[in-house]
Design an enzyme around this catalytic site. Structure first.
Site, PDB file in Angstrom:
ATOM      1  N   ASN A  64       0.829  -1.206   0.000  1.00  0.00           N
ATOM      2  CA  ASN A  64       0.000   0.000   0.000  1.00  0.00           C
ATOM      3  C   ASN A  64       0.861   1.252   0.000  1.00  0.00           C
ATOM      4  O   ASN A  64       0.557   2.241  -0.669  1.00  0.00           O
ATOM      5  CB  ASN A  64      -0.923   0.010   1.222  1.00  0.00           C
ATOM      6  N   ASN A  78       5.050   6.615   4.850  1.00  0.00           N
ATOM      7  CA  ASN A  78       5.456   7.162   3.551  1.00  0.00           C
ATOM      8  C   ASN A  78       5.023   8.602   3.463  1.00  0.00           C
ATOM      9  O   ASN A  78       4.063   9.023   4.118  1.00  0.00           O
ATOM     10  CB  ASN A  78       4.859   6.335   2.404  1.00  0.00           C
ATOM     11  N   ARG A 110      -6.221  -4.307  -4.929  1.00  0.00           N
ATOM     12  CA  ARG A 110      -7.217  -4.676  -5.931  1.00  0.00           C
ATOM     13  C   ARG A 110      -8.557  -5.052  -5.303  1.00  0.00           C
ATOM     14  O   ARG A 110      -9.610  -4.579  -5.713  1.00  0.00           O
ATOM     15  CB  ARG A 110      -6.701  -5.829  -6.780  1.00  0.00           C
ATOM     16  N   ASN A 111      -8.537  -5.912  -4.272  1.00  0.00           N
ATOM     17  CA  ASN A 111      -9.766  -6.548  -3.806  1.00  0.00           C
ATOM     18  C   ASN A 111     -10.423  -5.854  -2.611  1.00  0.00           C
ATOM     19  O   ASN A 111     -11.519  -6.229  -2.214  1.00  0.00           O
ATOM     20  CB  ASN A 111      -9.491  -8.007  -3.437  1.00  0.00           C
ATOM     21  N   TYR A 164      -9.217  -5.881   0.536  1.00  0.00           N
ATOM     22  CA  TYR A 164      -8.999  -6.651   1.768  1.00  0.00           C
ATOM     23  C   TYR A 164      -7.726  -6.246   2.494  1.00  0.00           C
ATOM     24  O   TYR A 164      -7.643  -6.281   3.710  1.00  0.00           O
ATOM     25  CB  TYR A 164      -8.895  -8.155   1.441  1.00  0.00           C
ATOM     26  N   GLY A 165      -6.684  -5.912   1.720  1.00  0.00           N
ATOM     27  CA  GLY A 165      -5.320  -5.840   2.222  1.00  0.00           C
ATOM     28  C   GLY A 165      -5.135  -5.269   3.608  1.00  0.00           C
ATOM     29  O   GLY A 165      -4.828  -5.978   4.568  1.00  0.00           O
ATOM     30  N   THR A 191      -3.029 -14.030  -1.815  1.00  0.00           N
ATOM     31  CA  THR A 191      -1.615 -13.975  -1.440  1.00  0.00           C
ATOM     32  C   THR A 191      -0.766 -13.331  -2.533  1.00  0.00           C
ATOM     33  O   THR A 191       0.365 -12.935  -2.287  1.00  0.00           O
ATOM     34  CB  THR A 191      -1.078 -15.387  -1.159  1.00  0.00           C
ATOM     35  N   ASP A 230      45.713 -48.253 -48.147  1.00  0.00           N
ATOM     36  CA  ASP A 230      46.439 -48.095 -49.404  1.00  0.00           C
ATOM     37  C   ASP A 230      47.541 -47.055 -49.233  1.00  0.00           C
ATOM     38  O   ASP A 230      47.458 -46.158 -48.397  1.00  0.00           O
ATOM     39  CB  ASP A 230      45.486 -47.635 -50.517  1.00  0.00           C
ATOM     40  N   TYR A 242      21.266 -43.509 -70.222  1.00  0.00           N
ATOM     41  CA  TYR A 242      20.295 -43.197 -71.261  1.00  0.00           C
ATOM     42  C   TYR A 242      20.628 -41.938 -72.056  1.00  0.00           C
ATOM     43  O   TYR A 242      19.887 -41.588 -72.969  1.00  0.00           O
ATOM     44  CB  TYR A 242      18.907 -43.004 -70.630  1.00  0.00           C
TER      45      TYR A 242
END
EC number: 5.6.2.2
Length: 1626
Positions: free
Chosen positions: A112, A141, A183-184, A186-187, A398, A562, A826
């Site tokens: 994040n 951060n 994305r989901n 949840y993190g 995960t 030879d 031939y």
């Protein structure tokens, strides 16, 4: 609810009671009751749970805590190897025990923080703090803070919303392309849930507030949010205390901290522009490249060298590093700062690119022959990838494996060629090759048995020693013989020495050169494997000590071959085989050889044996009366009888020669002879040998030889430098032709036999081959000899310019490049009438003939009147050198020779191939471009009417058109259909494609798209000079000048010889006439007198002993003094002895000689011979040469005229005698093979090719230090065809054309050649010849006499012929047979397939494959069938001569310098071949003539003048010019569509506006033209396809109309702008 074995928290965790309880969710007592209840249920199975207790619903939070593995992974401790960062060690991969769930919740907060960099590019710092003692983790951060504002919908502050409530996120808008890790939704919440305390701090400058809130007890409890006014910089800080009880941990141990520390380093490497602080210290990582160094630091490859990292920043979103992996495939990758430890599609995307490139390199370098698959290459790769992917998807929360398809990445990772080149040199390829060698060695070891067997089975033809494999095995010797016949000889000899200690095994020819062979070749080579099995050898085993030798079944190998050069090669290959694999065996005297005599001399009961030819020659010099000795040559072991075999083995000490190891010099000698890396050293080795041999011959010293009477042993160094070098030299002699006659020995033997047979009737090729073998002592297989004969007779486009043998039957066509020739049983052949004109019989008396088997065979070289090596080209690969020369035009060479005879410099020459209709253009020195012909017929049709030289029709169809029609894996289909209308001599493909694809193809260049343009560099002009030494020539002019000097000197020798011979004959006739007259006058009486008195009387009266015989004896004596070593019987010198006078030539005259008629005839002969001698004395050698040239050109005209007539006989549309049927059918069929009259010719463009050639030349000049000889490799390439366009290069004139009016045509010398069409200097296309190792054992890859000439044809220009001056025919009165000519070819002809340049039109070096696009706007491409643009009238006057087009062919273009005009006078320009196609032009047409091209700029392909029609011809009244470029030089007529033809008037004199017009619809009308009558065919001919021999005067005025005719295939297009095709063929 609690369940045994589940995930729990609180007091029960870790207590050992096995029951996990949820303290915050349920009351402890209730939980205990539930447990008791469950126990009771188990005891009483009759009681069942209620439905409500079985089917339950949990809240989201309860579900996360109950089933954490669904969200954060396992909460059980896991032990595995992972990369971690330890303070004392640094980055290392070790076994760690950690809880994946704990690692994941930490990682979510970390990612994040990294995501914030994507939202705020001004973010510069991330601080990570981990306190294991107090179990506190903090991540800070300075990116943009979270908006401190209340959410109007959820009525909570945004920070509290996104950190304290599930399923909240800013990443739900999939329409927004983001490159973040979240994305989901949840993190961060998961981290909150699995923490006992979770604090969020953030400050937002935009909203001027700061926010702080804390959650506790797994997000169950929360404190009030603290919101304050804030004016500082944005930041966000997450501090949490993981709920260790949920992870069955008591504290943050060393392993998990090391793992978290590594993730901090990950962030420092993957977040560009962000510094990472860890526990207050800045991490020493500056970007991804320095991060990678943490992994590879102090790591070495298998050779002890530090790993080399290849780095490329492909773009802003892709950062890739690559290095060697020694532990299988390894990857360290990040997607939006998420560590994808299991890889994913992004890793496959990059690795597949790398593997694809590396596998190409590996395949090229893989000499072991083991097949290498992509996954095996991948196992040696360690890749580091840092990428930003839009909206990535993963297979679980995960986020260890990224699953998004590459097409959705939002960006592409296009790695540069520089990256791939560096990747191939960073150790990966070497590692793969080492692995391949190891695998190959493992496979080879399986072929060897480590067990010593006394009896072995399964090896045919082995006669095993009885003691082999037993206790006496070291005393056993295995005799390896050359073939079954030699085995029979050895078995016969074993009857003398016994079979207990000697075994015999026959070899089938030459064994493999294992030093350069692939693994596959070695594995599949039965002979190598059999020898290993018989002897008991084991790969990679060292035989240093005596103990190790006891594991062998045989203690020695005796080589019995030879005594010729091929036998020496077999010995060398066996020595190389042992030395390469088991060098220690050589030190133990493991090898020895068995020698047999090569010559035996016997006299009475005395017999002498010689083991080398130089030794025998030395003996001959010192022996008197050698004719008393019987000489027998032993060319092979099969010559010896069983009795002689027993004699050899009985004297084993004399015939067995031991090889002794003398030290490193022996190793160096063997490597020099057989290593591919020693090619330059091998050149020097052979050069020194040739120079030494030359000096020995000059000083009369004997050649060196090895096997004297006292020779008992020799070193490997001596064997290589004194015996094997003879094979190497003979390998070159077989493969590389002589400058003098252009022949290799096999070809020379064929010609010698044909001259000697002097057949007046055709002979079967198979029979002639037998005759050659008999008459010229040819010692190799007759099959190769038959192919040599076939090659000498071939005359299709791309073979010989002048075939010395006639092809009577099917000798091959351009359809298959000669491979479609009929069986030699031939087909028939005989000498061409040109052969003896090129090789005058009188010159045979000046040649040095060779001797083989005591038999006089072919000369060292013939001496033709022009350099045949330039006429028919040359090609061959020998030892250390290779030769490649294209063909050149015979008439052009004749003209240059005439210029040189007149003291002028020769004109530059360009390659020229008979009947080739394409263009040949010069790119640079010895570099040429060869282009086929292609026309655009309409909006969706193109027509291919010529292919590049040596691009065979069938091969082109299969390798170019078929893939274009059906498409390939890499390229879609380009064309929709094609039809074939070619014959055995012409090419015509009509190709259909969509209008859009045709537009795209033409924009890209039709020659490139259809692979009709090839390039070739000719830097390998290596030939044997007249002294037998190899020499490299820089230019064709150098070859011509050296030949000229030699040939002129031989004309002087010829004159001397003729003066002497004719003088002797004149004296003889004079004496005979005087004797007859004196007898008639009674001054001499011979009746009733003794022979002695008669001779005495004749001597007294001043008569000379037979002057012819005396002169010949003097010549022979001089020759013997020059070369005393060849004192052989010669029937022509046995007519008398030099001891006394010989007057048989007088006294043997018949009585008829006294009659009046005979006397008068004799006097006439005497006077004629006297005049002949006087005439000869007045002539210079130059005069003699010019006479020969004139006679040759005259006959060449006749031969080519006959060829045209032969083709005409079956193609003119006439009814054939005895045949019933309408010729109309034939006409229609024939017209199908003719080019379309509506085509717009596409002019080849070579600008890009010239640039490439210039670059290569500069590179070569910088690095080329080799001036003595050329490497065994051709620099020819198939280069991509440049974009088409009307360029100056395509039309640069070979001879500038004079401007003023042309004078009346004058007669010229025969053979004068005027180049009318701009010709381009191009070379034949060829697949990169695969280089043959000259030391290969494989007979099928040995040298061949078959010359696959490089055809590049420049259309022959017309010339005016006059009767050539009659060449004097010298008559000799002696009756002895002429000396035999012989042709020596020791050529194995084994390298036939590899010496052939396999014409492949498929490659375009440096050019991308053309892939059509379907999206081209039609407006971007327009066919312009409209009228041509008017050009200044002046352009017409630039064009001084126009030829009619050959309907079957298009002229080739030759680029020449303007000073070439001096080559021909202005009158010569008037004579143009009927077969040099060009057309009369309108005044307003733009004429891309030579002058226009050279001076006016580039003619546009859209403004090409229309070809004018030629009048229909009546019959042939003049011999058509043999300079024609047409097929077989056949005159051809063109036809045009009805209504488009012009008036059928003949060409007028200079300035006539009607010149060059042609109308197939009308009969030719007479005009007032002063020109010679035009050639025409019979009026009953239904198809007039060949324009006849029109005078080629310059056109002055255009015709206005065209006569219409129904079916026309070769004339101009209706659209004037499309008429670029024929008008430019001047």
């Amino acid at each position: 609810m609690a369940k045994s074995g589940g995930c729990g928290a609180g007091a029960g965790v870790g207590g050992g009671n096995g029951a996990l309880t949820w303290v915050t969710l349920f009351d402890q007592n209730n939980a205990a009751k539930k447990e008791e209840s469950e126990t009771a249920n188990k005891n009483d199975s009759s009681k069942k749970l209620s439905v409500e207790r079985v089917y339950q619903k949990k809240t989201q939070l309860e579900h996360i805590l109950l089933r954490p593995d669904t969200y954060i992974g396992s909460v059980e401790p896991l032990t595995q190897f992972m990369w971690v960062y330890d303070e004392d060690v640094g980055m290392n991969c070790r076994e760690v025990t950690f809880v994946p769930g704990l690692y994941k919740i930490f990682d979510e907060i970390l990612v994040n923080a990294a995501d914030n960099k994507q939202r705020d590019k001004n973010m510069t710092c991330i601080k990570v703090s981990i306190d294991p003692e107090s179990n506190i983790i903090s991540i800070w951060n300075n990116g943009k803070g979270i908006p401190v504002v209340e959410h109007k919908v959820e009525k909570v502050y945004v920070p509290a919303l996104i950190f304290g409530q599930l399923l909240t996120s800013s990443n739900y808008d999939d329409d927004e392309k983001k490159v973040t890790g979240g994305r989901n939704g949840y993190g961060a919440k998961l981290c909150n849930i699995f923490s006992t305390k979770f604090t969020v701090e953030t400050a937002c400058k935009e909203y001027k507030h700061s926010f702080k809130q804390t959650w506790m007890n797994n997000m169950m409890k929360t404190s009030e949010a603290k919101i304050k006014h804030f004016d500082g910089e944005d930041y966000t800080c997450i501090t949490f205390q993981p709920d260790l009880s949920k992870f069955k941990m008591e504290k943050l141990d060393k392993d998990i901290v090391a793992l978290m520390t590594r993730r901090a380093y990950d962030l420092a490497g993957s977040c560009r522009g962000v510094k990472v602080m860890f526990n207050g210290k800045k991490l020493p990582v500056n970007g991804f490249r320095s991060y990678v160094d943490l992994y590879v630091k102090d790591k070495l490859d298998e050779t002890g060298v530090a790993l080399k990292v290849i780095h490329e920043l492909a773009n802003e979103r892709w950062d890739v590093c690559l290095t060697l992996s020694e532990k299988g495939f390894q990857q360290i990758s990040f997607v939006n700062s998420i560590a994808t430890t299991k890889g994913g599609r992004h890793v496959d995307y990059v690795v597949d690119q790398v593997v694809g490139k590396l596998i190409e390199v590996v395949k090229k370098k893989n000499k072991a022959g083991v097949s290498v698959k992509p996954f095996q290459v991948k196992n040696h790769i360690w890749v580091f990838i840092n990428c930003l992917i839009e909206n990535p998807t993963f297979d679980s929360q995960t986020k260890e494996n990224m699953t998004l398809q590459p097409k959705s990445f939002g960006s592409k990772c296009q790695l540069s060629e520089k990256f791939f080149k560096a990747a191939s040199n960073c150790g990966i390829v070497e590692s793969i090759l080492n692995w391949v060698k190891f695998k190959a060695q493992t496979q080879l070891n399986k072929k060897c048995s480590s067990v010593k067997y006394s009896k072995i089975k399964g090896i045919p033809k082995l006669d095993d020693a009885n003691d082999a494999g037993g206790k006496h095995s070291l005393e056993c010797t295995l005799i390896l013989t050359e073939g079954d016949s030699a085995k029979s000889l050895a078995v016969s000899g074993l009857g003398v020495i016994g079979r207990d200690r000697y075994g015999v095994f026959p070899l089938r020819g030459k064994i493999l050169n294992v030093r350069e062979a692939s693994h596959k070749q070695i594995m599949e080579n039965a002979e190598i494997n059999n020898i290993i099995k018989i002897v008991g050898l084991q790969y990679k085993k060292s035989y240093d000590d005596a103990e190790s030798l006891k594991t062998l079944r045989y203690g020695k190998i005796m080589i019995m071959t030879d005594q010729d050069q091929d036998g020496s090669h077999i010995k060398g290959l066996l020595i190389n085989f042992i030395h390469h694999n088991w060098p220690s065996l050589l030190k133990h005297g493991f090898l020895e050889e068995f020698i047999t005599p090569i010559v035996k001399a016997s006299k009475n009961k005395q017999e002498l044996s010689f083991y080398s030819i130089p030794e025998f020659d030395e003996w001959k010099k010192h022996i008197e009366n050698q004719k008393a000795w019987k000489i027998k040559y032993y060319k092979g072991l099969g010559t010896s009888t069983a009795k002689e075999a027993k004699e050899y083995f009985a004297d084993m000490e004399r015939h067995r020669i031991l090889f002794r190891y003398a030290g490193p010099e022996d190793d160096a000698a063997i490597t020099l002879a057989f290593s591919k890396k020693k090619i330059d050293d091998r050149k020097e080795w052979l050069t020194n040998f040739m120079e030494d041999r030359r000096q020995r011959r000059l000083h009369g010293l004997p050649e060196q030889f090895l096997y004297g009477t006292a020779t008992k042993h020799l070193t490997y160094n001596d064997f290589i430098n004194k015996e094997l070098i003879l094979f190497s030299n003979s390998d070159n002699e077989r493969s590389i032709p002589s400058l003098v006659d252009g022949f290799k020995p096999g070809q020379r033997k064929v010609l010698f036999t044909c001259f000697k047979r002097n057949d007046k009737r055709e002979v079967k090729v198979a029979q002639l081959a037998g005759s050659v073998a008999e008459m010229s002592a040819y010692h190799h297989g007759e099959q190769a000899l038959m192919m040599t004969i076939v090659n000498l007779a071939q005359n299709f486009v791309g073979s010989n310019n002048i075939n010395l043998l006639q092809p009577i039957g099917q000798f091959g066509t351009r359809l298959h490049g000669g491979k479609d020739a009929a069986s030699p049983r031939y087909i028939f052949t005989m000498l061409s009438t040109l052969a003896r004109l090129l090789f005058p019989a009188v010159d045979d008396n000046l040649l040095k003939f060779l001797y083989d088997d005591n038999q006089r065979v072919e000369p060292e070289w013939y001496i033709p009147i022009i350099p045949m090596v330039l006429i028919n080209g040359a090609e061959g690969i020998g030892t250390g050198w290779a030769c490649k020369l294209p063909n050149y035009d015979a008439r052009e060479i004749v003209n240059n020779v005439r210029r040189m005879l007149d003291g002028l410099d020769p004109h530059p020459m360009l390659p020229n191939y008979k009947n080739f209709k394409g263009t040949i253009q010069e790119l640079g020195q010895n570099q040429y471009a060869v282009s086929g012909e292609i026309f655009v017929v309409d909006r969706n049709t193109v027509e291919i009417t010529e292919l590049p030289v040596r691009t065979w029709t069938q091969v082109y169809k299969e390798q170019v058109l078929e893939p274009m029609l059906n498409g390939t894996d890499k390229t879609p289909a380009l064309i929709s259909d094609y039809k074939e209308y070619h014959t055995d001599t012409t090419v015509k493909f009509v190709v259909k494609m969509t209008e859009e694809k045709l537009a795209q193809a033409e924009a890209a260049g039709l020659h490139k798209v259809f692979k009709l343009q090839t390039t070739l560099t000719c830097n390998s002009m290596v030939l044997f000079d007249h002294m037998g030494c190899l020499k490299k020539y820089e230019t064709v002019q150098d070859i011509l000048k050296e030949f000229f000097d030699l040939r002129l000197s031989y004309y002087g020798l010829r004159k001397e010889w003729l003066v002497g011979m004719l003088g002797a004959e004149s004296t003889k006739l004079n004496n005979q006439a005087r004797f007859i007259l004196e007898k008639i006058q009674g001054k001499i009486t011979i009746e009733n007198r003794s022979k002695k008195d008669l001779i005495q009387m004749l001597v007294q009266r001043g008569y000379e002993s037979d002057p012819v015989k005396a002169w010949k004896e003097a010549q022979e004596k001089a020759a013997e003094e020059d070369e005393t070593q060849n004192q052989h019987d010669d029937s022509s010198s046995d007519s008398g002895t030099p001891s006394g006078p010989d007057f048989n030539y007088i006294l043997n005259m018949s009585l008829w000689s006294l009659t009046k008629e005979k006397v008068e005839e004799l006097i006439k002969q005497r006077d004629a011979k006297g005049r002949e001698v006087n005439d000869l004395k007045r002539k210079s050698p130059s005069d003699l040469w010019k006479e020969d040239l004139a006679a040759f050109v005259e006959e060449l005209d006749k031969v080519e005229s006959q060829e045209r007539e032969d083709v005409l006989a079956g193609m003119s549309g006439k009814a054939i005698k005895g045949k019933v049927g309408k010729p109309k059918v034939k006409k229609l069929q024939l017209e199908e093979t003719m080019p379309s009259p509506y085509g717009r010719r596409i002019i080849p463009e070579i600008t890009a090719m010239k640039a490439d050639a210039s670059k290569k030349l500069l590179k070569k000049k910088k690095g080329d230090l080799d001036t003595a000889a050329v490497k065994v490799e051709f620099d020819e390439e198939f280069s991509g065809a440049p974009v088409e366009g009307a360029g100056e290069e395509a039309l640069t004139p070979s001879v500038p054309i004079n401007k003023g009016p042309k004078p009346k045509r004058e007669k010229k010398e025969p053979g004068t050649r005027v180049r009318k069409t701009p010709t381009s200097s191009g070379k034949p296309s060829a697949k990169k010849v695969k280089k043959r190792n000259p030391w290969s054992d494989d007979e099928s890859k040995s040298e061949s006499d078959l010359e696959e000439t490089e055809p590049v044809v420049i259309p022959r220009d017309s010339l005016l012929r006059r009767a050539a001056a009659e060449r004097p025919k010298y008559t000799f009165d002696f009756s002895e047979e002429e000396d035999d000519d012989a042709d020596d070819d020791d050529d194995d002809n084994n390298d036939l397939e590899e010496l052939k340049v396999k014409a492949s039109p498929i490659t375009n070096d440096g050019e991308d494959e053309f892939v059509p696009s379907d999206g081209l706007d039609k407006d971007e491409y327009t066919f312009s069938p409209g009228k041509s643009k008017a050009t200044p009238e002046k352009s017409l006057h630039d064009k001084k001569s126009q030829d009619f087009g050959n309907l079957f062919s298009f002229p080739s273009y030759s680029q020449k310098s303007e000073d070439d005009s001096a080559k021909f006078d202005s009158n010569e320009e008037d004579s143009a071949s009927v077969f040099s196609p060009s057309f009369g032009l309108k005044q307003t047409d733009k004429v891309p003539s030579k002058t226009v091209a050279a001076k006016k700029g580039k003619p546009s392909s859209d403004t090409v003048p229309k070809p004018k029609r030629a009048p229909k011809q009546k019959k042939v009244v003049e011999a058509v010019n043999s300079d024609s470029d047409s097929e077989f030089g056949i005159p051809k007529k063109t036809t045009t569509p009805k209504g488009k033809g012009r008036g059928a008037k003949k060409r007028k004199a200079s300035g006539s506006e009607n010149e060059g017009d042609y109308n197939p619809g009308r009969k030719t009308s007479k005009t007032t033209s002063k020109k010679p009558k035009k050639t025409s065919f019979d009026q009953d001919s239904d198809v007039d396809i060949f324009p006849s021999d029109f005078p080629t005067e310059p056109p002055s005025l255009p015709r206005t109309g065209r006569a219409r005719k129904e079916v026309k295939y070769f004339a101009e297009s209706d659209e004037e702008e499309d008429d670029v095709d024929f008008a430019m063929f001047n």
